[in-house]
Design a protein around this motif. Structure first.
Motif, PDB file in Angstrom:
ATOM      1  N   HIS A  22       1.243  -1.090   0.195  1.00  0.00           N
ATOM      2  CA  HIS A  22      -0.370   0.063   0.060  1.00  0.00           C
ATOM      3  C   HIS A  22       0.945   1.246  -0.063  1.00  0.00           C
ATOM      4  N   CYS A  23       0.574   2.180  -0.691  1.00  0.00           N
ATOM      5  CA  CYS A  23       1.300   3.499  -0.035  1.00  0.00           C
ATOM      6  C   CYS A  23       0.352   4.534  -0.693  1.00  0.00           C
ATOM      7  N   ARG A  78      -5.177   9.578  -0.680  1.00  0.00           N
ATOM      8  CA  ARG A  78      -5.023   8.636  -2.468  1.00  0.00           C
ATOM      9  C   ARG A  78      -4.253   7.037  -1.649  1.00  0.00           C
ATOM     10  N   ILE A  79      -4.659   6.645  -2.315  1.00  0.00           N
ATOM     11  CA  ILE A  79      -3.693   5.388  -1.786  1.00  0.00           C
ATOM     12  C   ILE A  79      -3.767   4.646  -3.422  1.00  0.00           C
ATOM     13  N   VAL A  80      -2.483   3.882  -3.007  1.00  0.00           N
ATOM     14  CA  VAL A  80      -2.374   2.437  -4.701  1.00  0.00           C
ATOM     15  C   VAL A  80      -1.604   1.413  -3.822  1.00  0.00           C
ATOM     16  N   ILE A  81      -2.873   0.764  -3.823  1.00  0.00           N
ATOM     17  CA  ILE A  81      -2.873  -0.679  -3.842  1.00  0.00           C
ATOM     18  C   ILE A  81      -2.253  -1.571  -4.936  1.00  0.00           C
ATOM     19  N   LEU A  82      -0.162  -2.286  -4.491  1.00  0.00           N
ATOM     20  CA  LEU A  82      -0.054  -2.808  -5.658  1.00  0.00           C
ATOM     21  C   LEU A  82      -0.428  -4.628  -4.764  1.00  0.00           C
ATOM     22  N   ALA A 117      -1.673  -2.915 -10.301  1.00  0.00           N
ATOM     23  CA  ALA A 117      -1.715  -2.032  -9.210  1.00  0.00           C
ATOM     24  C   ALA A 117      -2.991  -1.201  -9.523  1.00  0.00           C
ATOM     25  N   SER A 118      -3.820  -0.497  -8.370  1.00  0.00           N
ATOM     26  CA  SER A 118      -4.972   0.319  -8.122  1.00  0.00           C
ATOM     27  C   SER A 118      -5.065   0.728  -7.908  1.00  0.00           C
TER      28      SER A 118
END
Length: 152
Positions: free
Chosen positions: A56-57, A83-87, A93-94
């Motif tokens: 998670h970023c 805002r979060i980017v999930i890989l 990623a989304s």
């Protein structure tokens, strides 16, 4: 009295040496960018097996827009949203919004300097002045920076 102090110091040094010989380094579960604007971490609090945990970023300040929905089925978020980017380990990623309280990630994380790399068996991330790039073991990933998000 000096003798006792020396004896204590040598005894303490001996025990610290013993502990150091058997201590294992902590496995870092994340990092933050030098500015602190991006925080990435492995979701260690989920019940998912370790090799299936997602990266998670979060990005706190960004100049790009995301869809107005929160992405977590909460249209009435009255807390903070970030805002979060999930890989995932083996999927694309989304990105989405996340609705949360004051602190919900494993914080603080160690800050990486520009030009550094952070990796686990399933992820590799690099930190540069133009943002953070992360890839999973399937070669999918993203480039996250204040000016843009590119899902790769």
């Amino acid at each position: 009295m000096i003798r006792k102090t020396r004896k204590f110091a040598s005894t303490a040094s001996f025990w610290l040496a013993c502990v150091g010989a058997f201590a294992q380094p902590a496995w870092p579960n994340g990092f933050e960018s030098p500015s602190g604007n991006i925080v990435c971490y492995l979701d260690v609090f989920s019940d998912t097996p370790y090799d299936q945990k997602a990266l998670h970023c979060l990005i706190f300040l960004a100049d790009w827009d995301m869809p107005p929905d929160y992405g977590d089925n909460d249209p009435t978020c009255d807390l903070d949203r970030t805002r979060i980017v999930i890989l995932p380990p083996e999927a694309p990623a989304s990105a989405r919004w996340v609705c949360h309280g004051d602190v919900f990630w494993p914080y603080p994380q160690g800050a990486l300097s520009y030009g550094s790399e952070w990796s686990l068996p399933t992820f590799t991330c690099s930190v540069a002045q133009d943002g953070v790039r992360c890839r999973n073991e399937a070669g999918q990933g993203f480039h996250l920076r204040r000016s843009a998000l590119v899902l790769e």
